[in-house]
Design a protein around this motif. Structure first.
Motif, PDB file in Angstrom:
ATOM      1  N   GLN A  81       0.825  -1.209   0.000  1.00  0.00           N
ATOM      2  CA  GLN A  81       0.000   0.000   0.000  1.00  0.00           C
ATOM      3  C   GLN A  81       0.860   1.260   0.000  1.00  0.00           C
ATOM      4  O   GLN A  81       0.432   2.315  -0.461  1.00  0.00           O
ATOM      5  N   ALA A  82       2.061   1.148   0.551  1.00  0.00           N
ATOM      6  CA  ALA A  82       3.026   2.241   0.563  1.00  0.00           C
ATOM      7  C   ALA A  82       4.405   1.640   0.795  1.00  0.00           C
ATOM      8  O   ALA A  82       4.528   0.533   1.324  1.00  0.00           O
ATOM      9  N   ILE A  83       5.433   2.391   0.393  1.00  0.00           N
ATOM     10  CA  ILE A  83       6.806   1.912   0.539  1.00  0.00           C
ATOM     11  C   ILE A  83       7.620   2.961   1.294  1.00  0.00           C
ATOM     12  O   ILE A  83       7.520   4.161   1.006  1.00  0.00           O
ATOM     13  N   VAL A  84       8.393   2.499   2.250  1.00  0.00           N
ATOM     14  CA  VAL A  84       9.282   3.383   3.004  1.00  0.00           C
ATOM     15  C   VAL A  84      10.716   2.884   2.809  1.00  0.00           C
ATOM     16  O   VAL A  84      10.987   1.695   2.958  1.00  0.00           O
ATOM     17  N   CYS A  85      11.613   3.819   2.474  1.00  0.00           N
ATOM     18  CA  CYS A  85      13.024   3.465   2.290  1.00  0.00           C
ATOM     19  C   CYS A  85      13.899   4.552   2.905  1.00  0.00           C
ATOM     20  O   CYS A  85      13.417   5.636   3.237  1.00  0.00           O
ATOM     21  N   TRP A  86      15.163   4.257   3.079  1.00  0.00           N
ATOM     22  CA  TRP A  86      16.062   5.247   3.676  1.00  0.00           C
ATOM     23  C   TRP A  86      16.335   6.380   2.699  1.00  0.00           C
ATOM     24  O   TRP A  86      16.353   7.540   3.044  1.00  0.00           O
ATOM     25  N   HIS A  87      16.547   6.025   1.409  1.00  0.00           N
ATOM     26  CA  HIS A  87      16.740   7.003   0.337  1.00  0.00           C
ATOM     27  C   HIS A  87      16.192   6.377  -0.932  1.00  0.00           C
ATOM     28  O   HIS A  87      16.247   5.161  -1.103  1.00  0.00           O
ATOM     29  N   THR A  88      15.662   7.206  -1.812  1.00  0.00           N
ATOM     30  CA  THR A  88      15.055   6.650  -3.025  1.00  0.00           C
ATOM     31  C   THR A  88      16.060   5.877  -3.876  1.00  0.00           C
ATOM     32  O   THR A  88      15.675   4.962  -4.605  1.00  0.00           O
ATOM     33  N   ASP A  89      17.358   6.245  -3.783  1.00  0.00           N
ATOM     34  CA  ASP A  89      18.331   5.496  -4.590  1.00  0.00           C
ATOM     35  C   ASP A  89      18.601   4.109  -4.026  1.00  0.00           C
ATOM     36  O   ASP A  89      19.247   3.294  -4.667  1.00  0.00           O
ATOM     37  N   ARG A  90      18.130   3.815  -2.782  1.00  0.00           N
ATOM     38  CA  ARG A  90      18.198   2.451  -2.250  1.00  0.00           C
ATOM     39  C   ARG A  90      17.117   1.590  -2.898  1.00  0.00           C
ATOM     40  O   ARG A  90      17.292   0.378  -3.052  1.00  0.00           O
ATOM     41  N   LEU A  91      16.014   2.223  -3.293  1.00  0.00           N
ATOM     42  CA  LEU A  91      14.881   1.513  -3.891  1.00  0.00           C
ATOM     43  C   LEU A  91      15.022   1.426  -5.399  1.00  0.00           C
ATOM     44  O   LEU A  91      14.889   0.357  -5.993  1.00  0.00           O
TER      45      LEU A  91
END
Length: 484
Positions: A77-87
């Protein structure tokens, strides 16, 4: 913060990743997870699952991120990451995330709303710049690695190589000794399998194999070690020799290039002379089938759990233990026979004290290795610089030996110091190729068919016939006591 229904929190998935985990302790991804959980608590998001891709790149096409793929399949439903470049680091992965139509929250890069055109445009711009920076970083890294190789500095970013310590320069004595022994085994005609078993039994696994949980050496791993110019102190970049390394060598260049030539010979396989392959038993390709009209040599196989020799048409099924024992004893008896010993000594003395047999064997091996290097280069297995350097080293050795030789006795390898007595005494421990050469040089072994008899009721003479070769006259005569 949006909530579901009456006060129900929106679920989210946490995704963490680092490209390189040198220690393997996953501390980097653990720190990312802690920060992501803090952000989830701040935003009022409920963590459904944590996805972890540790020690994996997000830019290489041939690298699959298992947890990233699983997360996309789970429809978060949603994504949480430390930085978008990790995803996401490349556009192709961004488009797959966009298809989910969910919000992406990053601890260090803010919020991306991929459900709106504006949010998707921002995400594509951010990813384009991330891709650009990744490509620039790769170019800078390649230039730095190439420069380091040209200066002879070791590449220390990865796991230490077999034979050297963590600084990639200090020799590990036990591993280095195993590399030298393995190279000598290949030069003596033994197989990669034999070297792999030797190293595995000595509990000398490569550092990379240990990290991967492997329990034994593979043939590919052994070949990679024995062919690497690193072990003669050569610095390489993408397989091309760049110059002298700053670390001490483990192998002599002559030995290394000899091994390279042998291992790259396209005729090197895993069976007997009959099939053009390297033998793993005493009589494959040497023993003759004794069935009338059959001109085939025998090879090793199994019959009802018993290792036997047999021709292609299976006219014979002679137990290997019986045939090997008879052939070995006949060869040793031939070596001890007065006229035979005299012929060998006469041939040796003709070389002014040098071992003609040994010199002849060396010249033949060196020529084969030179041919092997040329074939290896033609097939792309080695670079031009490797072939040139290897050929120069082998050619220099070949010229020195040929200048010393005045004739050839055509005798298999023989220690010039220990002589025939040493050959006889050390027979059980001689390399298999040496024993095979002497059996073929001394005797003719014929394996006879059972002709309806049960194997257990047959004597040794029923199984095997031995004839002695007359070296000087190139004739054959029966050994004393032969019933034929």
């Amino acid at each position: 913060m949006q909530r579901r229904g009456s006060g129900q929190k929106v679920e989210c998935d946490i995704y963490v990743r680092i490209s390189q985990d040198v220690t393997g302790e996953e501390q980097g991804v653990q720190r990312q997870e802690e920060r992501c959980r803090a952000l989830c608590a701040q935003l009022g998001l409920k963590v459904r699952h944590v996805w972890v891709d540790n020690d994996l790149s997000a830019t290489k096409k041939n690298v699959i991120r298992p947890d990233f793929e699983a997360m996309l399949q789970s429809k978060p439903q949603a994504i949480v990451c430390w930085h978008t470049d990790r995803l996401i680091r490349v556009t192709r992965d961004l488009e797959r995330v966009i298809e989910l139509g969910v919000n992406v929250y990053a601890v260090e890069a803010g919020h991306l709303d991929l459900s709106t055109p504006a949010g998707r445009a921002v995400a594509r711009t951010v990813t384009a710049w991330a891709t650009y920076e990744g490509e620039q970083k790769a170019i800078r890294q390649k230039l730095a690695n190439q420069q380091a190789a040209q200066q002879g500095r070791p590449y220390t970013a990865g796991i230490r190589p077999f034979g050297y310590a963590d600084d990639h320069m200090t020799i590990m004595a036990q591993e280095a000794a195993a590399i030298v022994e393995g190279a000598q085994m290949i030069l003596a005609g033994e197989s990669l399998s034999a070297v792999a078993r030797k190293w595995t039994e000595a509990k000398l696994l490569s550092p990379r194999s240990k990290a991967a949980g492997a329990q034994a050496w593979t043939l590919r791993g052994v070949k990679k070690v024995l062919m690497s110019p690193r072990y003669i102190g050569q610095s390489t970049y993408h397989g091309e020799v760049m110059g002298e390394g700053q670390w001490p060598p483990i192998l002599d260049p002559e030995i290394h290039y000899g091994v390279v030539a042998i291992l790259n010979n396209p005729e090197r396989f895993s069976g007997g002379k009959r099939t053009g392959r390297t033998p793993d038993n005493l009589l494959s390709g040497i023993g003759l089938c004794g069935y009338g009209g059959c001109t085939d040599t025998v090879g090793g196989r199994g019959y009802r759990g018993v290792p036997v020799y047999g021709c292609t048409a299976t006219h014979t099924r002679t137990p290997r233990s019986i045939a090997d024992d008879r052939a070995s004893k006949a060869t040793l008896a031939r070596l001890m026979f007065p006229d035979f010993l005299g012929q060998i000594l006469e041939a040796q003395n003709a070389q002014d004290g040098a071992s003609g047999a040994q010199l002849q064997s060396q010249t033949q091996e060196l020529r084969q290795r030179l041919d092997g290097l040329a074939l290896a280069y033609a097939e792309g297995s080695i670079s031009l610089s490797q072939m040139t350097a290897g050929s120069a080293a082998l050619q220099k050795k070949l010229e020195a030996i040929e200048s010393e030789m005045v004739s050839s006795a055509g005798i298999p390898p023989l220690d010039p110091v220990k002589g025939v007595a040493g050959l006889i005494q050390g027979w059980p421990t001689l390399p298999l190729p040496t024993r095979r050469a002497w059996v073929d040089f001394c005797v003719i072994v014929t394996l006879k068919p059972a002709n309806g008899r049960h194997m257990s009721s047959m004597s040794v003479d029923d199984h095997v016939t031995i004839e002695w070769r007359n070296v000087s006259e190139k004739q054959v005569r029966r050994s004393p006591g032969d019933p034929r």
